[in-house]
Design an enzyme around this catalytic site. Structure first.
Site, PDB file in Angstrom:
ATOM      1  N   GLY A 104       0.826  -1.193   0.000  1.00  0.00           N
ATOM      2  CA  GLY A 104       0.000   0.000   0.000  1.00  0.00           C
ATOM      3  C   GLY A 104       0.864   1.247   0.000  1.00  0.00           C
ATOM      4  O   GLY A 104       2.073   1.195   0.221  1.00  0.00           O
ATOM      5  N   LEU A 106       2.271   5.086  -1.715  1.00  0.00           N
ATOM      6  CA  LEU A 106       2.781   5.542  -3.002  1.00  0.00           C
ATOM      7  C   LEU A 106       4.309   5.444  -3.043  1.00  0.00           C
ATOM      8  O   LEU A 106       4.848   4.364  -3.121  1.00  0.00           O
ATOM      9  CB  LEU A 106       2.290   6.966  -3.265  1.00  0.00           C
ATOM     10  N   THR A 108       8.286   5.955  -1.702  1.00  0.00           N
ATOM     11  CA  THR A 108       9.110   6.088  -0.509  1.00  0.00           C
ATOM     12  C   THR A 108      10.556   5.781  -0.847  1.00  0.00           C
ATOM     13  O   THR A 108      10.872   5.291  -1.931  1.00  0.00           O
ATOM     14  CB  THR A 108       8.623   5.177   0.633  1.00  0.00           C
ATOM     15  N   ALA A 168       7.641   5.492   7.834  1.00  0.00           N
ATOM     16  CA  ALA A 168       6.644   5.174   6.813  1.00  0.00           C
ATOM     17  C   ALA A 168       6.110   3.771   7.040  1.00  0.00           C
ATOM     18  O   ALA A 168       6.822   2.886   7.536  1.00  0.00           O
ATOM     19  CB  ALA A 168       7.274   5.272   5.423  1.00  0.00           C
ATOM     20  N   ILE A 169       4.844   3.574   6.671  1.00  0.00           N
ATOM     21  CA  ILE A 169       4.210   2.262   6.799  1.00  0.00           C
ATOM     22  C   ILE A 169       3.492   1.944   5.500  1.00  0.00           C
ATOM     23  O   ILE A 169       2.753   2.774   4.963  1.00  0.00           O
ATOM     24  CB  ILE A 169       3.213   2.225   7.976  1.00  0.00           C
ATOM     25  N   CYS A 199       4.804   9.764  -0.430  1.00  0.00           N
ATOM     26  CA  CYS A 199       3.364   9.541  -0.321  1.00  0.00           C
ATOM     27  C   CYS A 199       2.556  10.595  -1.060  1.00  0.00           C
ATOM     28  O   CYS A 199       1.353  10.739  -0.878  1.00  0.00           O
ATOM     29  CB  CYS A 199       2.929   9.475   1.154  1.00  0.00           C
TER      30      CYS A 199
END
Length: 283
Positions: A104, A106, A108, A168-169, A199
């Site tokens: 998931g 965008l 990174t 970030a995840i 993102c």
């Protein structure tokens, strides 16, 4: 300001999970908690090797795992966006690898000084996907708090210090088992992020534990908040947040897994072979 190498995009963000809907209280681990096997891969591991390692481990899932590693400079795009050929060329020219991902989110960046965690867990044991993501965020918030950095959530995914993202995840779930995970900036060179819009949020910035604590090593190299310093804290907070007992993988297990992945990659790179051939059946 981010460069024009990669265009800004609007993020589609799932609603925040209310803390009351997920159990994330920290308590001392006891003998009746289930284990989580910790696979720490030392040194820098290419993103594609880690990607195939996750596939290998997911296909053999029988208990929760947490893979921890660092990557060389790498840009990845989530399933909602594709890199253009021009963007790939431009990012490659500055010395980074570029990959498309099914996670998931965008865009990174991964690189040295960033601790990347790939939990391979059954989300059905942790309250479902939203509660699982909430627990990942809670784990990283607690890691930051341990170092004296006040971090929290926002309407955007990840963990933030004010308007700056520190972790970030991005996850992928297939048949209830997770892949991909989180990336926590410890002493990352933040200039790499200027080549993208992380993102797709153009008005936000990025930060790191070292940056927030003024431990950038400008005068004394030992002052940085290194990945090695953060590693045991992440293991501790992940285990407690997910109510698991950490069990370190022995080196033989680790070598077997990584060697199998490398062998699989070699096979896939040979045009005359396929995974259906006798050689290809090693996995």
């Amino acid at each position: 300001m981010a460069s024009s190498l990669v265009r800004p995009f609007k993020c589609a963000i799932a609603p925040l999970v209310r803390a009351s809907s997920c159990t994330t209280s920290i308590s001392s681990t006891t003998s009746d908690t289930q284990p989580v096997r910790i696979l720490h891969v030392p040194g820098e591991v290419s993103w594609i090797t880690a990607e195939e390692a996750q596939r290998w481990l997911v296909s053999r899932y029988h208990e929760d795992l947490l893979v921890l590693c660092e990557h060389p400079p790498t840009y990845t795009a989530g399933r909602r966006i594709n890199f253009t050929q021009k963007e790939i060329v431009n990012l490659t020219k500055i010395g980074a690898a570029v990959f498309q991902s099914k996670r998931g989110g965008l865009l990174t960046f991964h690189g040295p000084g960033q601790l990347v965690g790939y939990p391979i867990v059954d989300v059905r044991k942790h309250g479902g996907v939203r509660c699982y993501v909430h627990k990942l965020e809670e784990t990283l918030v607690r890691v930051c708090d341990h170092f004296g950095v006040k971090a929290g959530r926002s309407p955007h995914t990840g963990v933030w210090v004010g308007d700056a993202k520190i972790a970030a995840i991005g996850v992928q779930v297939s048949r209830g088992i997770t892949r991909h995970g989180f990336a926590l900036n410890c002493n990352t060179d933040l200039s790499w992020f200027s080549n993208i819009v992380p993102c797709g949020i153009a008005d936000k910035t990025v930060t790191s534990l070292s940056n927030e604590l003024g431990r950038n090593g400008n005068n004394f190299g030992f002052l940085i908040v290194s990945v090695d310093e953060v590693l045991p804290v992440v293991i501790k907070m992940f285990s407690k947040t997910f109510s698991r007992t950490p069990v370190l993988a022995i080196s033989k297990e680790l070598r077997t897994g990584i060697n199998a992945v490398k062998k699989c990659l070699y096979i896939l790179q040979q045009p005359q072979l396929s995974l259906d051939s006798p050689t290809g059946k090693m996995l």
